[in-house]
Design a protein around this motif. Sequence first.
Motif, PDB file in Angstrom:
ATOM      1  N   SER A 130      58.115  76.288  38.177  1.00 42.83           N
ATOM      2  CA  SER A 130      56.660  76.203  37.979  1.00 42.83           C
ATOM      3  C   SER A 130      56.019  77.586  37.980  1.00 42.83           C
ATOM      4  O   SER A 130      55.082  77.848  37.218  1.00 42.83           O
ATOM      5  N   ALA A 152      48.071  72.495  36.578  1.00 42.07           N
ATOM      6  CA  ALA A 152      49.173  72.758  37.504  1.00 42.07           C
ATOM      7  C   ALA A 152      48.931  72.091  38.854  1.00 42.07           C
ATOM      8  O   ALA A 152      47.794  71.924  39.298  1.00 42.07           O
ATOM      9  N   ASP A 155      53.780  72.945  43.948  1.00 43.40           N
ATOM     10  CA  ASP A 155      55.202  72.625  43.867  1.00 43.40           C
ATOM     11  C   ASP A 155      55.876  73.065  45.168  1.00 43.40           C
ATOM     12  O   ASP A 155      56.107  74.259  45.370  1.00 43.40           O
TER      13      ASP A 155
END
Length: 274
Positions: A130, A152, A155
Amino acid sequence: MHAYDAAPGDDGLPAVLWHHGTPNVGAPPEPLADMAVQLGLRWVSYDRPGYGGSTRWPGRRAGSAAVLGERVADALGIGRFAVMGHSGGGAHALACAALLRERVTAAVSVSAPAPYAAEGLDWFTGMYASGAAGFRAALRGRAELERHQAAAAYDPEMFTPEDHAALEGDWSWFGEVVAAAQAGGPGGQIDDDLAYVAPWGGDPAEVTAPVLIMHGDQDRVVPSAHGGWLAGRCPSAELRLLPGDGHISAMRAAPAALEWLAGISRRTAGAEPG
């Protein structure tokens, strides 16, 4: 621009200019506050443009830290000072040291990225997926990065088990500065990410002060090869690879870095008032 001074008016203490990571605000690291007092160090810092109380500066680069750092030092009556930074703040600290050679006495960089165009370094190897995707979006320009950031999500794989343990324990402070940074919107982080894939404007090869590079060998956010490259580029650098540490847990070694910094700062503090 919003600045911080942990010991206002105490001009007799060696100053350390803290450069924060992404996305953070510039409050000096609370887990190191007591130790800084014990070592007789004066933390000073600032919110990078776009974070906290500092307005945005579109197009800024890592080397812009020299302009901003010098303004903070001048406003506080500080002549010479050391610099220290974590993550992207390490890049800003080194660029500041490269451009302010007459004023910077020493530099500590923890978990910092190398310049994107670093010769001989595969910049993305070992980086979590990511994070690499975000920087590749930045390479395609501001509009593409803004679209990427809007979609986004956090993560957790960016951090190692050691990182998660640090974030839940002795370095939970990072949660506070990240939340404060994100409360102001994504502007600061977008400007940071664009700066990381652009020329710094200050070559680490030009740093003349002593440099300590610290990097966890399990770092997924900024792979440790970046630290190795920086140490090879800075003429006076010492590299400390931290076995088993990731991006955040590397800061558990910061007390040793602060002791290293304090020793150098004391030896150079008499060269110029402040």
